[in-house]
Design a protein around this motif. Structure first.
Motif, mmCIF file in Angstrom:
data_model
loop_
_atom_site.group_PDB
_atom_site.id
_atom_site.type_symbol
_atom_site.label_atom_id
_atom_site.label_comp_id
_atom_site.label_asym_id
_atom_site.label_seq_id
_atom_site.Cartn_x
_atom_site.Cartn_y
_atom_site.Cartn_z
ATOM 1 N N VAL A 155 56.025 59.019 -2.222
ATOM 2 C CA VAL A 155 55.105 59.015 -3.357
ATOM 3 C C VAL A 155 55.749 59.857 -4.459
ATOM 4 C CG1 VAL A 155 53.816 60.993 -2.430
ATOM 5 C CG2 VAL A 155 52.747 59.515 -4.145
ATOM 6 N N ASP A 190 50.183 59.171 -9.220
ATOM 7 C CA ASP A 190 51.605 58.848 -9.134
ATOM 8 C C ASP A 190 52.065 58.055 -10.355
ATOM 9 O OD1 ASP A 190 50.927 56.162 -8.761
ATOM 10 O OD2 ASP A 190 51.513 56.094 -6.653
ATOM 11 N N VAL A 191 53.351 57.744 -10.397
ATOM 12 C CA VAL A 191 53.917 57.069 -11.567
ATOM 13 C C VAL A 191 53.394 55.650 -11.733
ATOM 14 C CG1 VAL A 191 56.021 58.461 -11.676
ATOM 15 C CG2 VAL A 191 55.960 56.396 -10.223
ATOM 16 N N GLU A 192 52.781 55.108 -10.683
ATOM 17 C CA GLU A 192 52.194 53.769 -10.774
ATOM 18 C C GLU A 192 50.725 53.818 -11.173
ATOM 19 O OE1 GLU A 192 54.386 51.482 -10.312
ATOM 20 O OE2 GLU A 192 55.935 52.478 -9.130
ATOM 21 N N GLY A 193 50.179 55.054 -11.301
ATOM 22 C CA GLY A 193 48.781 55.207 -11.703
ATOM 23 C C GLY A 193 47.796 55.336 -10.560
ATOM 24 N N LYS A 194 48.277 55.377 -9.315
ATOM 25 C CA LYS A 194 47.379 55.506 -8.166
ATOM 26 C C LYS A 194 46.988 56.969 -7.955
ATOM 27 C CE LYS A 194 46.895 54.507 -3.225
ATOM 28 N NZ LYS A 194 47.500 53.881 -2.022
ATOM 29 N N HIS A 252 53.063 62.171 -10.825
ATOM 30 C CA HIS A 252 53.313 62.242 -12.268
ATOM 31 C C HIS A 252 52.399 63.250 -12.964
ATOM 32 C CE1 HIS A 252 54.106 61.028 -16.375
ATOM 33 N NE2 HIS A 252 52.870 60.607 -16.540
ATOM 34 N N SER A 270 60.398 54.964 -14.993
ATOM 35 C CA SER A 270 60.998 54.367 -13.809
ATOM 36 C C SER A 270 59.943 54.117 -12.734
ATOM 37 C CB SER A 270 62.087 55.281 -13.254
ATOM 38 O OG SER A 270 63.112 55.490 -14.192
ATOM 39 N N THR A 271 60.210 53.158 -11.870
ATOM 40 C CA THR A 271 59.284 52.858 -10.788
ATOM 41 C C THR A 271 59.452 53.855 -9.652
ATOM 42 O OG1 THR A 271 60.819 51.407 -9.627
ATOM 43 C CG2 THR A 271 59.451 50.405 -11.360
ATOM 44 N N THR A 272 58.477 53.849 -8.743
ATOM 45 C CA THR A 272 58.551 54.706 -7.561
ATOM 46 C C THR A 272 59.850 54.467 -6.802
ATOM 47 O OG1 THR A 272 56.147 54.807 -7.336
ATOM 48 C CG2 THR A 272 57.454 55.246 -5.355
ATOM 49 N N LYS A 273 60.171 53.197 -6.566
ATOM 50 C CA LYS A 273 61.377 52.863 -5.816
ATOM 51 C C LYS A 273 62.633 53.377 -6.508
ATOM 52 C CE LYS A 273 63.924 48.974 -3.814
ATOM 53 N NZ LYS A 273 63.991 47.503 -3.665
ATOM 54 N N GLN A 274 62.721 53.205 -7.825
ATOM 55 C CA GLN A 274 63.901 53.652 -8.572
ATOM 56 C C GLN A 274 64.067 55.166 -8.501
ATOM 57 O OE1 GLN A 274 62.778 51.894 -12.312
ATOM 58 N NE2 GLN A 274 64.262 50.210 -12.099
#
Length: 403
Positions: free
Chosen positions: A24, A36-40, A27, A2-6
């Motif tokens: 934030v 984080d879940v987006e890889g940042k 993960h 899932s995305t950060t927003k979700q």
């Protein structure tokens, strides 16, 4: 995934709003860095409120946990287990105390200390039945149980949880005269954070802890030091009390004692104090469980080398040299002890929350408190280069907010 927003939207719908996290979603993590879940990637400058003093995924701590997970995780205190004695003995050696009472959370350690101090007062000091009082400080933070919030002065922590538990006298932090004025023949303890963390890393005046020690000795009162955030290496010493060579009657420990893996807390005191407890009078199903003891024992052995205390001292000095030039340039005060700093942002510039949000966008995770204060407390494994980079990002944020 899932995305950060979700994830945030789901969390906001399905969980109680007792926290206001930065947006934030972490993960994975290693050392002083999280992803984080987006890889940042972000530099963690909170370290779980000092629970992660030894870093995320510390290999020695994880090995102790994995080895124990394969053997035994829980017995309850109905039986002995093979990690219990070593943990208590070596933590006792680290603190210089005869006895250890393991619990789970910091709040449980504080509750334990309150009960022990009252029982000691009645059975040893001879305080009048049900008249024991404990002196505490304004702006304290010792946990969130109903008894503990009864002596909080933070409206958010205290409001609408009454009726409140009696038996506490609240005095000004930093004033020994205020403590002395509050003492009477039914006073059993002084409970104090050597450094007030949640209040914004407030440092006591020089000699404050030493004077409390003398006053408590003079009046036959227990000195209880809440070292749950300040202890176990954070300030450059094993305990913050060590900066004044002060030994309290009770140490309260938690957070870093669990190595960032499991909740572990403990009360350390000599036998004439903890010895007032008899079987059935206090306990915890999970307190002192095998997994907790294995992890806690590894933490104690790491602290026994002095390596982490020295890192906190050296890196803290470096952090101080980088933060000082910000004074007068959007920063109105910097308070630091070891690798722990409270930074007051000029209220006309921004709130602490706004600064932390801007830092997050630049890859630094920190936490605000009390309006315009932010706290920096990275894991003790952080590098000097990483600290310098974090202060560079803080400087950029302040400059951008000033323009």
């Amino acid at each position: 995934m899932s995305t950060t927003k979700q994830i945030i939207e789901l969390a906001d719908r399905r969980t109680a709003h007792n926290y206001h996290p930065l947006p934030v979603v972490i993960h994975e993590a290693q050392g002083a860095w999280v992803v984080d879940v987006e890889g940042k990637r972000y530099l963690d400058c909170l370290a779980g409120y000092s629970s992660l003093n030894f870093g995320h995924g510390n290999p020695e701590i994880l090995k102790a946990a994995r080895d124990q997970l394969d053997r035994l995780t829980l017995t309850s205190r109905a039986f002995y287990h093979d990690q219990f004695a070593a943990f208590c003995a070596e933590l006792g050696d680290l603190t210089g105390k005869d006895m250890i009472l393991p619990m789970n959370t910091g709040a449980e350690a504080v509750e334990t200390a309150i009960k022990v101090a009252r029982k000691w007062g009645y059975q040893v000091k001879g305080v009048e039945p049900d008249k024991a009082n404990i002196i505490v400080m304004e702006d304290n933070f010792h946990g969130r149980t109903t008894t503990i919030v009864s002596f909080s002065t933070d409206p958010d922590a205290r409001a609408d949880y009454g009726p409140y538990t009696p038996g506490f006298r609240i005095v000004k932090y930093g004033s020994v005269d205020a403590i002395r004025d509050a003492v009477d023949h039914n006073t059993v303890a002084v409970l104090v954070e050597p450094i007030q963390g949640e209040a914004g890393v407030l440092l006591p005046p020089d000699g404050y802890l030493s004077e409390i020690r003398s006053l408590c000795t003079e009046h036959d009162i227990l000195f209880i030091a809440d070292e749950i955030q300040s202890g176990l290496g954070r300030t450059g010493e094993t305990f913050a009390c060590d900066h004044e060579n002060v030994v309290p009657d009770m140490y309260l420990m938690g957070k870093a004692l669990g190595g960032g893996v499991v909740p572990v807390s403990a009360v350390a005191a000599d036998a004439e104090i903890l010895g007032v407890l008899k079987p059935g009078q206090h306990g915890s199903t999970f307190g002192g469980n095998p997994l907790a003891c294995a992890v806690g024992l590894q933490v104690v052995r790491m602290l026994a080398t002095g390596e982490y205390q020295e890192r906190a001292r050296a890196l803290g000095e470096f952090l101080g040299t980088r933060l000082t030039p910000l004074l007068g340039h959007g920063v109105v005060a910097v308070r630091r002890r070891g690798l722990w700093a409270g930074i007051d942002i000029a209220p006309s510039l921004a709130t602490g929350r706004q600064v932390c949000e801007a830092l997050m966008a630049k890859g630094v995770l920190a936490k605000d408190t009390h309006g315009s204060t932010i706290r920096l407390a990275p894991p003790l494994v952080v590098s000097e280069e990483d600290l310098s980079w974090a202060v560079d990002k803080l400087t950029e944020v302040i400059t951008e907010l000033s323009d």
